[in-house]
Structure formats: structure tokens, C-alpha cells
Enzyme design. Structure first.
Site, mmCIF file in Angstrom:
data_model
loop_
_atom_site.group_PDB
_atom_site.id
_atom_site.type_symbol
_atom_site.label_atom_id
_atom_site.label_comp_id
_atom_site.label_asym_id
_atom_site.label_seq_id
_atom_site.Cartn_x
_atom_site.Cartn_y
_atom_site.Cartn_z
ATOM 1 C CG HIS A 20 32.662 31.650 41.196
ATOM 2 N ND1 HIS A 20 33.266 31.162 40.057
ATOM 3 C CD2 HIS A 20 32.683 33.002 41.083
ATOM 4 C CE1 HIS A 20 33.650 32.183 39.299
ATOM 5 N NE2 HIS A 20 33.304 33.316 39.891
ATOM 6 C CG HIS A 46 37.667 37.466 34.276
ATOM 7 N ND1 HIS A 46 37.463 37.338 35.633
ATOM 8 C CD2 HIS A 46 38.781 38.216 34.143
ATOM 9 C CE1 HIS A 46 38.432 37.978 36.281
ATOM 10 N NE2 HIS A 46 39.243 38.507 35.391
ATOM 11 C CG HIS A 92 29.592 36.467 38.067
ATOM 12 N ND1 HIS A 92 30.370 36.936 37.036
ATOM 13 C CD2 HIS A 92 30.417 35.690 38.823
ATOM 14 C CE1 HIS A 92 31.607 36.458 37.160
ATOM 15 N NE2 HIS A 92 31.664 35.707 38.256
ATOM 16 C CG HIS A 103 33.623 40.240 37.650
ATOM 17 N ND1 HIS A 103 34.396 40.627 36.590
ATOM 18 C CD2 HIS A 103 33.951 38.948 37.883
ATOM 19 C CE1 HIS A 103 35.159 39.612 36.204
ATOM 20 N NE2 HIS A 103 34.895 38.578 36.980
ATOM 21 C CE LYS A 115 33.209 34.743 33.132
ATOM 22 N NZ LYS A 115 33.101 34.668 34.580
ATOM 23 C CG ASP A 157 33.016 37.285 41.064
ATOM 24 O OD1 ASP A 157 33.029 36.061 40.817
ATOM 25 O OD2 ASP A 157 34.027 38.005 41.003
HETATM 26 N N1 LIG Z 1 36.432 36.759 41.401
HETATM 27 C C1 LIG Z 1 37.461 36.113 41.872
HETATM 28 O O1 LIG Z 1 38.351 36.745 42.442
HETATM 29 N N2 LIG Z 1 37.584 34.765 41.751
HETATM 30 C C2 LIG Z 1 36.709 33.880 41.038
HETATM 31 C C3 LIG Z 1 36.969 33.882 39.578
HETATM 32 C C4 LIG Z 1 36.460 35.124 38.854
HETATM 33 O O2 LIG Z 1 35.281 35.439 38.871
HETATM 34 O O3 LIG Z 1 37.265 35.806 38.194
HETATM 35 C C5 LIG Z 1 36.885 32.473 41.600
HETATM 36 O O4 LIG Z 1 36.405 31.515 40.973
HETATM 37 O O5 LIG Z 1 37.469 32.308 42.687
HETATM 38 ZN ZN LIG Z 2 33.428 35.130 39.112
HETATM 39 ZN ZN LIG Z 3 35.906 36.718 36.819
#
Ligand SMILES: NC(=O)N[C@@H](CC(=O)O)C(=O)O
Ligand SMILES: [Zn+2]
Ligand SMILES: [Zn+2]
Length: 349
Positions: free
Chosen positions: A20, A141, A18, A179, A104, A252
Site C-alpha cells: 500500500h 483479500h 503486496h 497475506h 484486487k 502488506d
Molecule cells: N492489511 C491491513 O490491515 N490494512 C490494509 C488493507 C488490507 O490489506 O487488507 C490497508 O490498506 O490499510
Molecule cells: Zn494489503
Molecule cells: Zn488485505
């Protein structure tokens, strides 16, 4: 095989299930941190605009590959962003592409860049049926967005209102409860059938909700789902270190520029990719469970996704070092990594 002494720890190169990575200059800035430690990562599709089609995912994957510094080995595993309008045909195209490994679910309004997310799972029936049939995992999520539900209860309420009915309606659908942050979610996943698994972040293993307020408001400790009470952190550590194959690593890591975190209305997300494996090692060591780290970090995720386990290894040394105060990010912006300016006691070599 994991080997560890009091001085070092060697394990199969882990994967991040997971992550970003963002896009453009931000992608270029953060990608080496992940590629240094991880063999592969499931890349979240919440760009602006979101990655809603196979075509967009193929193009995004190419931008990631192009941003990878020469000599680094890393495989991005792509995902699609589910909307009310995702068709069964799009799911078939995604499956046939061979590069998309999950779809997702962002409930509309639940988190960063979720405005185009799902307003009702009923609207996604044909996409979900196709996913169940073709073995495409749904990554969730899992928080309700109802304004009357307390922010600390949104994950627990999602289980009752949406997760249980979803699994009943699509019994063969592979689901990753992303998460997880509560004992309720850990218990739910443990008692669910084997097609339901969960990722756990390092920050939810290491911190509880007090860490958002220690000595004043700590915007770099704000993420979604929000940090919970200590009893929940303890339950997550227990699940992660149990050796149960349903729980695996997903950082995450969610980079946001420093000025957007240290703001009157700060963004949700912690940047942990810079020291991810060291943070997990710290959490597992504190639980006396370093021997369970390799399964969680390097085996169970690959097994769940039906991918081969990676063959390379990484080594961490028991060594104190200081995390930088900030890192370069998008344009002139900087990024504040978790534990900025503080010491860590494991260091990847
Ligand atoms: N985890 C977070 O607080 N933020 C994530 C989005 C997510 O995973 O929910 C993001 O893309 O910034
Ligand atoms: Zn995330
Ligand atoms: Zn998330």
C-alpha cells in the site's frame, strides 16, 4: 545467487508483491522506503476513491513515478479494484495497458477502504471470465465479512465458502491468496493447482496474536487479516521457508498515521516497508533457512506474474541498529514503523 556469511547476506534485489503506497503527501513519505529495497511492487488500489479503471491506474502510476526521488530505480506494478460493476471491457483495457498486473478482490467491508468492494462474486462473472481468458491474476483479500463468523476464522471460512468454488468455476484463473495468516490457507495453497499462489507478510512470520496484547493493547500490531495463534505462524514459516514456489514475499505494508492507530477505534495495518527485508531476514534466519530467502523474496513472485527476475543485488549486514520511534508521514502526521524504538539485527547497506 544468495551468498551469506555470519556477517553479511547478498541476494538478488527483491520485489514486494503486496504493497500500500497511498497517495499525495503520504505516498511521497513512504515510497523511498520501498524503492530503496525493492525493484518492483504490486501496488494496491484501495485509495479513496478506489482505482477501478485503467485510466485511474495510469494516472496513479504517474503520481508514483513523479514521487520517486531522483536517482532511485523502482517500478510500480499497478492493480485494479474489482467492483460488482467491473466489465469485461475494462479487463481488456487493463490487459492492453501493459501496466496493470492484477485485479484486487476486496469483499465489501472486509478491510481498509473496501466499502466499494464486491458484494457477491456472482456479480463479477464477466470480469472473472475475461481475467481467466486474458491471464490477468485475481488478488484476493480472502476473508468473509459475515458478522456471525469469528474474526479469527474469517480466512478459513472464506476458503470453504468462496475460494474452492471460485477455483472450480474458473480453473485457469491465476489467483494470489494475499497475506495468508493460517495453516488452513497454507495447506490449501500447497494442494491447489499451480495457478494458485500466496503472499506472506513479515509480520505474520514474526508474530502471533499474543503480540496484540503484550503488556496491554498494542494498536500497532493490529492488521487484517488479524494475527493468529502460534501454530498458524509456525505453518506460515514452514511454507515460506520450504522453497515451494507458490509462496512469495508481499509485505502488506499499510501506513496509517500514528493518531489513527492510537485511537479509540484504531485503523488496521502495520507499517513494515521501512525495514521489510531486514524483518524477513530475521524470520528466515530464526528458521535456519536464510538460503531460502532469495527464492521467496526475489524469484518466485516474478515467475508467477510472468515477469523477468531482477538482475541487481542488495546486501544486508549483520549489525544491530535501532528503528526510529516514528517517521514523517502525511502533513504534520507521523508514522510508527513496526519495531519502533527496538533493535534489529540485520541492516540493509
Ligand atoms: N492489511 C491491513 O490491515 N490494512 C490494509 C488493507 C488490507 O490489506 O487488507 C490497508 O490498506 O490499510
Ligand atoms: Zn494489503
Ligand atoms: Zn488485505
Amino acid at each position: 545467487m544468495i551468498t551469506h556469511s555470519s556477517l553479511s547476506l547478498t541476494l538478488t534485489r527483491p520485489d514486494d508483491w503486496h504493497l500500500h503506497l497511498r497517495d499525495g503527501a503520504a505516498l511521497k513519505a513512504v515510497l523511498p522506503d520501498t524503492a530503496r529495497q525493492f525493484a518492483r511492487a504490486i501496488v494496491m488500489p484501495n485509495l479513496r476513491p478506489p482505482v477501478t479503471t485503467t485510466e485511474l491506474a495510469i494516472a496513479y502510476r504517474q503520481r508514483i513515478v513523479d514521487a520517486l526521488p531522483a536517482g532511485m530505480q523502482f517500478e510500480p506494478l499497478m492493480t485494479l479494484y474489482l467492483t460488482d460493476n467491473t466489465t469485461a471491457e475494462e479487463i481488456s483495457r487493463a490487459k492492453a495497458s501493459g501496466i496493470i498486473h492484477g485485479v484486487k478482490l476486496y469483499p465489501a467491508g472486509a478491510t481498509t477502504n473496501s466499502d466499494s468492494g464486491v458484494t457477491s462474486l456472482d456479480k463479477c462473472a464477466s470480469a472473472l471470465e475475461a481475467m481467466e481468458r486474458l491471464g490477468v491474476p485475481l488478488l484476493t483479500h480472502a476473508e468473509v465479512t459475515d458478522a456471525d463468523v469469528d474474526v479469527f476464522d474469517r480466512e478459513r471460512v472464506f476458503i470453504e465458502r468462496h475460494m474452492i468454488p471460485l477455483i472450480k468455476k474458473y480453473p485457469a484463473l491465476k489467483v494470489v491468496f494475499e497475506h495468508i495468516t493460517t495453516k488452513d490457507a497454507a495447506d490449501f495453497v500447497m494442494s491447489a493447482p499451480n495457478n494458485v499462489a500466496a503472499t506472506i507478510t513479515a509480520h505474520h512470520l514474526l508474530m502471533n496474536r499474543n503480540d496484540m496484547f503484550k503488556g496491554g493493547i498494542q494498536p500497532h500490531h493490529y492488521c487484517l487479516p488479524i494475527l493468529k495463534r502460534e501454530e498458524h505462524r509456525v505453518a506460515l514459516v514452514k511454507a515460506a521457508t520450504s522453497g515451494n514456489t507458490k509462496f512469495f514475499l508481499g509485505t502488506d505494508s499499510a501506513p496509517h498515521a500514528k493518531h489513527t492507530k492510537e485511537a479509540a477505534c484504531g485503523c488496521a495495518g502495520m507499517y513494515t516497508a521501512h525495514t521489510a527485508i531486514e524483518l524477513y531476514a530475521e524470520a528466515f534466519e530464526a528458521a535456519g533457512a536464510l538460503d531460502k530467502l532469495e527464492g521467496f523474496a526475489s524469484f518466485y513472485g516474478a515467475d508467477f506474474y510472468g515477469l523477468p527476475r531482477s538482475k541487481a543485488q542488495i546486501t544486508l549486514a549483520k549489525e544491530s541498529w535501532k528503528v526510529p520511534e516514528s517517521l514523517p508521514f502525511d502533513g504534520g502526521d507521523v508514522l510508527v514503523p513496526l519495531r519502533a524504538g527496538q533493535s534489529l539485527h540485520w541492516k540493509m547497506l
